[in-house]
Design an enzyme around this catalytic site. Structure first.
Site, PDB file in Angstrom:
ATOM      1  N   GLY A  19      -2.624  -0.003  -7.360  1.00 19.00           N
ATOM      2  CA  GLY A  19      -1.710  -0.019  -6.395  1.00 19.00           C
ATOM      3  C   GLY A  19      -0.259  -0.040  -7.248  1.00 19.00           C
ATOM      4  O   GLY A  19       0.660   0.421  -6.881  1.00 19.00           O
ATOM      5  N   HIS A  20      -0.348  -0.850  -8.413  1.00 16.65           N
ATOM      6  CA  HIS A  20       0.998  -1.025  -9.207  1.00 16.65           C
ATOM      7  C   HIS A  20       1.002  -0.168 -10.374  1.00 16.65           C
ATOM      8  O   HIS A  20       1.762   0.187 -10.801  1.00 16.65           O
ATOM      9  CB  HIS A  20       0.995  -2.426  -9.614  1.00 16.65           C
ATOM     10  CG  HIS A  20       1.276  -3.467  -8.686  1.00 16.65           C
ATOM     11  ND1 HIS A  20       2.428  -4.206  -8.309  1.00 16.65           N
ATOM     12  CD2 HIS A  20       0.577  -3.650  -7.430  1.00 16.65           C
ATOM     13  CE1 HIS A  20       2.611  -4.983  -7.344  1.00 16.65           C
ATOM     14  NE2 HIS A  20       1.383  -4.583  -6.733  1.00 16.65           N
ATOM     15  N   ASP A 126       6.485  -5.463 -14.122  1.00 15.50           N
ATOM     16  CA  ASP A 126       6.157  -5.997 -12.729  1.00 15.50           C
ATOM     17  C   ASP A 126       6.706  -7.364 -12.475  1.00 15.50           C
ATOM     18  O   ASP A 126       6.863  -8.141 -13.284  1.00 15.50           O
ATOM     19  CB  ASP A 126       4.629  -5.692 -12.671  1.00 15.50           C
ATOM     20  CG  ASP A 126       4.313  -5.805 -11.243  1.00 15.50           C
ATOM     21  OD1 ASP A 126       4.082  -4.519 -10.731  1.00 15.50           O
ATOM     22  OD2 ASP A 126       4.589  -6.784 -10.480  1.00 15.50           O
ATOM     23  N   TRP A 374       3.865   0.234   0.305  1.00 13.51           N
ATOM     24  CA  TRP A 374       4.885   0.927   0.131  1.00 13.51           C
ATOM     25  C   TRP A 374       4.552   2.349  -0.540  1.00 13.51           C
ATOM     26  O   TRP A 374       5.168   3.459  -0.234  1.00 13.51           O
ATOM     27  CB  TRP A 374       5.949   0.385  -0.632  1.00 13.51           C
ATOM     28  CG  TRP A 374       7.315   1.025  -0.924  1.00 13.51           C
ATOM     29  CD1 TRP A 374       7.748   1.667  -2.035  1.00 13.51           C
ATOM     30  CD2 TRP A 374       8.024   1.615  -0.184  1.00 13.51           C
ATOM     31  NE1 TRP A 374       8.946   2.290  -1.899  1.00 13.51           N
ATOM     32  CE2 TRP A 374       9.056   2.301  -0.611  1.00 13.51           C
ATOM     33  CE3 TRP A 374       8.140   1.420   1.578  1.00 13.51           C
ATOM     34  CZ2 TRP A 374      10.160   2.830   0.047  1.00 13.51           C
ATOM     35  CZ3 TRP A 374       9.252   1.962   2.030  1.00 13.51           C
ATOM     36  CH2 TRP A 374      10.155   2.978   1.328  1.00 13.51           C
ATOM     37  N   SER A 376       2.019   4.094   0.057  1.00 16.76           N
ATOM     38  CA  SER A 376       1.551   4.952   1.037  1.00 16.76           C
ATOM     39  C   SER A 376       2.931   5.469   2.102  1.00 16.76           C
ATOM     40  O   SER A 376       2.706   6.708   2.580  1.00 16.76           O
ATOM     41  CB  SER A 376       0.538   4.395   2.079  1.00 16.76           C
ATOM     42  OG  SER A 376      -0.615   4.358   1.470  1.00 16.76           O
ATOM     43  N   GLU A 395       4.278  -7.485   2.060  1.00 15.13           N
ATOM     44  CA  GLU A 395       5.701  -7.023   2.744  1.00 15.13           C
ATOM     45  C   GLU A 395       5.370  -6.110   3.754  1.00 15.13           C
ATOM     46  O   GLU A 395       6.231  -5.481   4.039  1.00 15.13           O
ATOM     47  CB  GLU A 395       6.242  -6.770   1.538  1.00 15.13           C
ATOM     48  CG  GLU A 395       6.581  -5.427   0.821  1.00 15.13           C
ATOM     49  CD  GLU A 395       5.200  -5.003   0.353  1.00 15.13           C
ATOM     50  OE1 GLU A 395       4.162  -5.605   0.217  1.00 15.13           O
ATOM     51  OE2 GLU A 395       5.304  -3.638   0.147  1.00 15.13           O
ATOM     52  N   GLN A 396       4.291  -5.718   4.132  1.00 19.84           N
ATOM     53  CA  GLN A 396       3.971  -4.561   4.761  1.00 19.84           C
ATOM     54  C   GLN A 396       4.728  -4.761   6.285  1.00 19.84           C
ATOM     55  O   GLN A 396       4.991  -3.673   7.021  1.00 19.84           O
ATOM     56  CB  GLN A 396       2.684  -4.375   5.234  1.00 19.84           C
ATOM     57  CG  GLN A 396       1.779  -3.896   3.955  1.00 19.84           C
ATOM     58  CD  GLN A 396       0.413  -4.350   3.409  1.00 19.84           C
ATOM     59  OE1 GLN A 396      -0.307  -4.543   4.671  1.00 19.84           O
ATOM     60  NE2 GLN A 396      -0.143  -4.019   2.413  1.00 19.84           N
TER      61      GLN A 396
END
Ligand SMILES: *[C@@H]1O[C@H](CO)[C@@H](O)[C@H](O)[C@H]1NC(C)=O
Ligand SMILES: *[C@@H]1O[C@H](CO)[C@@H](O)[C@H](O)[C@H]1NC(C)=O
Length: 487
Positions: A19-20, A126, A374, A376, A395-396
């Site tokens: 995802g990163h 990152d 984020w 998505s 952080e969702q």
């Protein structure tokens, strides 16, 4: 771009999680597309995934747009980690994380060797590699931090950390307002990452997050995968009130949107599945199908999956539902009796990977049930679909606030509690209700229109003269002037 800028070389070091890595590749492509030399730094086992995601055509073409890959060895022995775990997607047990994070810290030395050899003009690191800011400074290289989330959530996180409003309430479920954050945003302790609230139980994580903040402040600035028109107030707040230098260069994947490429963004793209679900969508009316997907790292319990199945069926809506591959002999024991027969023609279950971008952008898709990662959310925004927000962790819960309360293009399913990996328990009645609310009626229509508006703004932002297009150019020009004024 001038010749000076073309001779710039940028290092990217993505956190070791798919995802990163994917957005970092998107970012490298943006810079490469402007003629800069780009190198992604990673560990050997992550190379195949990266090469595949960069795309065959490009790695075979000559200089232009080539993204180089350099590897640094993963320190298994020193970290006490079994072989094979070089990214979070291959970590099967939570107890390996401390060793994994230790290993990430040990990448600093070999990374500095590469800096010494190659002298890049900029490092994009990152946020989970806070040492990269120190390393870059050591060699006089400006560094940018990539946080992987929205302006809103960077601001909300920072204000929660700074003002500690969670200390002002007497229970985990009592709401508090986040101070100095526009929009009167209320949260509860249950929704905020335990790591953001000073957490005495995991001093290692607390230390890492302190280092993250310190490196954010010491770095030259931040790059954010978002666009100005989506969250103006928070982009301004981060820059003007929280004192960060930040560039918005998103949605990055939109810059790189060759259709063929999009179909192969993830891993294990099963061509048959892909054709099957897109063909299936071709037979449906516009805005008539709900797309349900919780990202690659969420592992819902069997009883939660069962509640989703019942809720979707009860909503009466058509759906595509992406389910992580079942680990017990390929049998989905949680499926209600007769479910697949009953939903035949009405619902499609995809096991494993799905071509999410292509699905979301299909005109038959009317809404997106998302875990609020984020990447998505940005894909949903670009596709112009309203969302049912179902945050799991990280952080969702902040992203949910942005989508549902600020942008007003989403309906919360009612998840109340942060729970890494598995999420809060949500009953089928809540699933049914939220899906109906996002699909049917006037309010649904309004949210859909708003979502389509943001989709257009997203497209404009990456076109020549658009806000993200211009900010990318401004960033590159600034890196150019930094580099050449130093020589
Ligand atoms: C960066 O350097 C400072 C000063 O030497 C040090 O205190 C800090 O711990 C370093 N940060 C990291 C993440 O290594
Ligand atoms: C704590 O609560 C008091 C009384 O409601 C309020 O005045 C104060 O601003 C709050 N502090 C924070 C950090 O939220």
């Amino acid at each position: 771009m001038s010749n000076e800028v073309r001779s710039l070389h940028v290092f990217f070091i993505p956190f070791l999680a798919h995802g990163h890595i994917i957005p970092t590749i998107d970012m490298a492509k943006l810079f490469a597309g402007k003629g800069l030399k780009t190198t992604i730094i990673t560990t050997p086992l992550n190379v195949p995934f990266i090469s595949k995601a960069i795309g065959k055509a490009e790695s075979e073409s000559n200089d232009n747009n080539v993204i180089h890959i350099e590897t640094i060895e993963f320190p298994y022995a020193e970290a006490g980690l079994p072989k094979g775990c070089e990214n979070t997607n291959s970590i099967t047990s939570m107890h390996l994380y401390p060793a994994f994070f230790k290993a990430l810290g040990l990448l600093q030395h070999p990374f500095e060797q590469l800096l010494l050899q190659q002298h890049p003009n900029c490092v994009v690191a990152d946020v989970m590699f806070p040492w990269a800011t120190n390393s870059s400074a050591k060699f006089g290289v400006p560094s940018l931090v990539y946080d992987g989330t929205s302006f809103f959530s960077i601001c909300a996180n920072e204000c929660t950390r700074l003002y500690e409003p969670y200390k002002n309430v007497s229970s985990d479920s009592e709401p508090f307002v986040i101070p100095n954050l526009p929009g009167e945003i209320t949260m509860t302790r249950m929704q905020v990452s335990p790591h953001v609230m000073s957490n005495k139980e995991s001093p290692a994580v607390t230390k890492l997050l302190e280092e993250v903040k310190e490196s954010e402040l010491k770095s030259y600035g931040m790059v954010v995968n978002s666009f100005y028109e989506l969250e103006k107030v928070y982009a301004d707040h981060l820059r003007n009130n929280l004192g960060r230098k930040a560039w918005h260069v998103g949605p990055m994947f939109l810059f790189n949107r060759v259709k063929e490429e999009k179909a192969h963004r993830g891993m294990d793209a099963s061509i048959n599945d892909e054709h099957e679900c897109l063909k299936w969508l071709d037979t449906k009316e516009p805005n008539s199908v709900v797309y349900v997907c919780f990202g690659t790292t969420t592992k819902l319990t069997d009883s939660q999956l069962e509640d989703i199945a019942i809720g979707l069926e009860a909503s009466g809506q058509q759906f595509i539902w992406v389910v992580r591959k079942s680990e017990k002999d390929g049998v989905d024991q949680w499926l209600p009796d007769g479910f697949e027969e009953r939903i035949e023609g009405k619902g499609l279950i995809i096991r494993g990977w799905a071509p999410q971008v292509l699905i979301l952008e299909h005109e038959a898709i009317g809404a997106f049930v998302t875990h609020c990662g984020w990447n998505s959310i940005l894909e949903g925004v670009v596709a112009g679909v309203p969302m049912v927000t179902w945050p799991i962790a990280y952080e969702q819960f902040f992203n949910e606030k942005l989508v549902a309360e600020i942008l007003k293009i989403g309906v919360p399913v009612g998840a109340k509690k942060w729970a890494a990996g598995v999420g809060d328990t949500v009953k089928w009645e809540a699933v049914e209700k939220a899906v109906k609310r996002i699909m049917i009626g006037e309010e649904a229509e309004e949210m859909r229109n708003k979502a389509k508006g943001f989709s257009q703004l997203a497209r404009q932002s990456v076109e020549e003269g658009g806000s993200s297009y211009s900010d990318l150019d401004a960033l590159i020009a600034e890196l150019g002037s930094l580099s050449y004024s130093n020589e």
